[in-house]
Design a protein around this motif. Structure first.
Motif, PDB file in Angstrom:
ATOM      1  N   GLY A  95       0.820  -1.211   0.000  1.00 50.42           N
ATOM      2  CA  GLY A  95       0.000   0.000   0.000  1.00 50.42           C
ATOM      3  C   GLY A  95       0.852   1.259   0.000  1.00 50.42           C
ATOM      4  N   ALA A  96       1.900   1.270   0.822  1.00 54.08           N
ATOM      5  CA  ALA A  96       2.798   2.429   0.861  1.00 54.08           C
ATOM      6  C   ALA A  96       3.549   2.587  -0.457  1.00 54.08           C
ATOM      7  N   ALA A  97       3.975   1.474  -1.048  1.00 50.11           N
ATOM      8  CA  ALA A  97       4.667   1.539  -2.339  1.00 50.11           C
ATOM      9  C   ALA A  97       3.735   2.042  -3.434  1.00 50.11           C
ATOM     10  N   ALA A  98       2.473   1.633  -3.384  1.00 53.75           N
ATOM     11  CA  ALA A  98       1.501   2.112  -4.373  1.00 53.75           C
ATOM     12  C   ALA A  98       1.252   3.607  -4.199  1.00 53.75           C
ATOM     13  N   PHE A  99       1.122   4.051  -2.966  1.00 57.59           N
ATOM     14  CA  PHE A  99       0.905   5.467  -2.687  1.00 57.59           C
ATOM     15  C   PHE A  99       2.096   6.307  -3.167  1.00 57.59           C
ATOM     16  N   TYR A 100       3.305   5.831  -2.895  1.00 58.40           N
ATOM     17  CA  TYR A 100       4.502   6.551  -3.321  1.00 58.40           C
ATOM     18  C   TYR A 100       4.616   6.580  -4.847  1.00 58.40           C
ATOM     19  N   SER A 101       4.365   5.444  -5.495  1.00 59.14           N
ATOM     20  CA  SER A 101       4.449   5.404  -6.957  1.00 59.14           C
ATOM     21  C   SER A 101       3.412   6.306  -7.604  1.00 59.14           C
ATOM     22  N   TYR A 102       2.215   6.340  -7.026  1.00 60.01           N
ATOM     23  CA  TYR A 102       1.186   7.222  -7.567  1.00 60.01           C
ATOM     24  C   TYR A 102       1.588   8.683  -7.408  1.00 60.01           C
ATOM     25  N   GLY A 103       2.143   9.031  -6.262  1.00 62.44           N
ATOM     26  CA  GLY A 103       2.589  10.407  -6.051  1.00 62.44           C
ATOM     27  C   GLY A 103       3.676  10.816  -7.028  1.00 62.44           C
ATOM     28  N   CYS A 104       4.636   9.926  -7.266  1.00 61.96           N
ATOM     29  CA  CYS A 104       5.694  10.222  -8.233  1.00 61.96           C
ATOM     30  C   CYS A 104       5.140  10.331  -9.643  1.00 61.96           C
ATOM     31  N   TYR A 105       4.217   9.465  -9.991  1.00 64.10           N
ATOM     32  CA  TYR A 105       3.626   9.515 -11.335  1.00 64.10           C
ATOM     33  C   TYR A 105       2.782  10.774 -11.503  1.00 64.10           C
ATOM     34  N   TYR A 106       2.021  11.137 -10.505  1.00 62.80           N
ATOM     35  CA  TYR A 106       1.127  12.285 -10.604  1.00 62.80           C
ATOM     36  C   TYR A 106       1.913  13.584 -10.775  1.00 62.80           C
ATOM     37  N   TYR A 107       3.003  13.732 -10.032  1.00 63.96           N
ATOM     38  CA  TYR A 107       3.754  14.974 -10.102  1.00 63.96           C
ATOM     39  C   TYR A 107       4.741  15.006 -11.261  1.00 63.96           C
ATOM     40  N   ARG A 108       4.986  13.868 -11.915  1.00 65.35           N
ATOM     41  CA  ARG A 108       5.907  13.831 -13.058  1.00 65.35           C
ATOM     42  C   ARG A 108       5.216  13.331 -14.310  1.00 65.35           C
ATOM     43  N   VAL A 109       3.914  13.489 -14.402  1.00 62.17           N
ATOM     44  CA  VAL A 109       3.172  12.945 -15.539  1.00 62.17           C
ATOM     45  C   VAL A 109       3.530  13.661 -16.834  1.00 62.17           C
ATOM     46  N   ALA A 115       6.924   4.053 -15.814  1.00 64.91           N
ATOM     47  CA  ALA A 115       7.331   3.026 -14.850  1.00 64.91           C
ATOM     48  C   ALA A 115       6.635   3.239 -13.511  1.00 64.91           C
ATOM     49  N   TYR A 116       6.389   4.487 -13.160  1.00 61.83           N
ATOM     50  CA  TYR A 116       5.659   4.761 -11.915  1.00 61.83           C
ATOM     51  C   TYR A 116       4.223   4.257 -12.011  1.00 61.83           C
ATOM     52  N   ALA A 117       3.621   4.379 -13.177  1.00 58.96           N
ATOM     53  CA  ALA A 117       2.246   3.895 -13.346  1.00 58.96           C
ATOM     54  C   ALA A 117       2.185   2.384 -13.247  1.00 58.96           C
ATOM     55  N   VAL A 118       3.161   1.690 -13.818  1.00 56.90           N
ATOM     56  CA  VAL A 118       3.203   0.228 -13.720  1.00 56.90           C
ATOM     57  C   VAL A 118       3.439  -0.195 -12.275  1.00 56.90           C
ATOM     58  N   GLY A 119       4.362   0.479 -11.604  1.00 58.11           N
ATOM     59  CA  GLY A 119       4.615   0.175 -10.198  1.00 58.11           C
ATOM     60  C   GLY A 119       3.406   0.438  -9.325  1.00 58.11           C
TER      61      GLY A 119
END
Length: 168
Positions: A95-109, A115-119
């Motif tokens: 859950g924490a890894a998904a939250f972090y990956s979503y945050g990275c993907y959202y701010y760097r879209v 790769a953040y979206a896949v993660g």
């Protein structure tokens, strides 16, 4: 195979798929993340350390879930007492890894980092599967005689139809 074992095997597969490129080819993974031409040795070290830690987490959850027994096989062995604790911690990790990956993907879209979206998708699926196992993976508590769930209670609502049929 019960739900906890299936979750542990799925988690092992996902974490191994993330860890093996970090261990085998850390300079390539670091070159995807760092714009510097010479990859710093610290980046290679941390990539390999992360890969080894992910493999250790996956193997530890596999062992403590009871899928791989640590003792001689006998028919009287019960389920591992650590299975639910490992399931809870692994679910929180995913859950924490998904939250972090979503945050990275959202701010760097705008830079198209897929790769953040896949993660995020993989970790979210494992977090949801782990939550399902925590809620419903404990086995069946359905009575063979009546077909009712044995864990239910009448609080806060009572079954008035069943109480009317009772003879007192």
């Amino acid at each position: 195979m019960d739900a906890v074992s299936a979750f542990s095997l799925t988690s092992l597969g996902w974490l191994s798929a993330q860890a093996l490129p970090l261990i085998v080819w850390p300079s390539f993974v670091a070159s995807l993340l760092v714009d510097e031409v010479p990859i710093p040795p610290a980046a290679v070290y941390f990539a390999r350390a992360l890969g080894i830690a992910q493999l250790a987490l996956a193997l530890q959850s596999l062992l403590l879930s009871g899928l791989l027994p640590l003792h001689a096989a006998d028919d009287t062995a019960a389920a591992s007492p650590y299975a639910w604790a490992v399931l809870f911690l692994s679910t929180m990790y995913h859950g924490a890894a998904a939250f972090y990956s979503y945050g990275c993907y959202y701010y760097r879209v705008q830079t198209s980092v897929s790769a953040y979206a896949v993660g995020c998708a993989g970790s979210s699926a494992l977090a949801a599967f782990g939550l399902w196992c925590l809620l419903f993976g404990g086995g069946s508590h359905i009575s063979r005689r009546t077909g009712a769930d044995k864990r239910t209670s009448g609080f806060p609502f009572t079954n008035s139809a069943a109480e009317k049929r009772k003879v007192r």
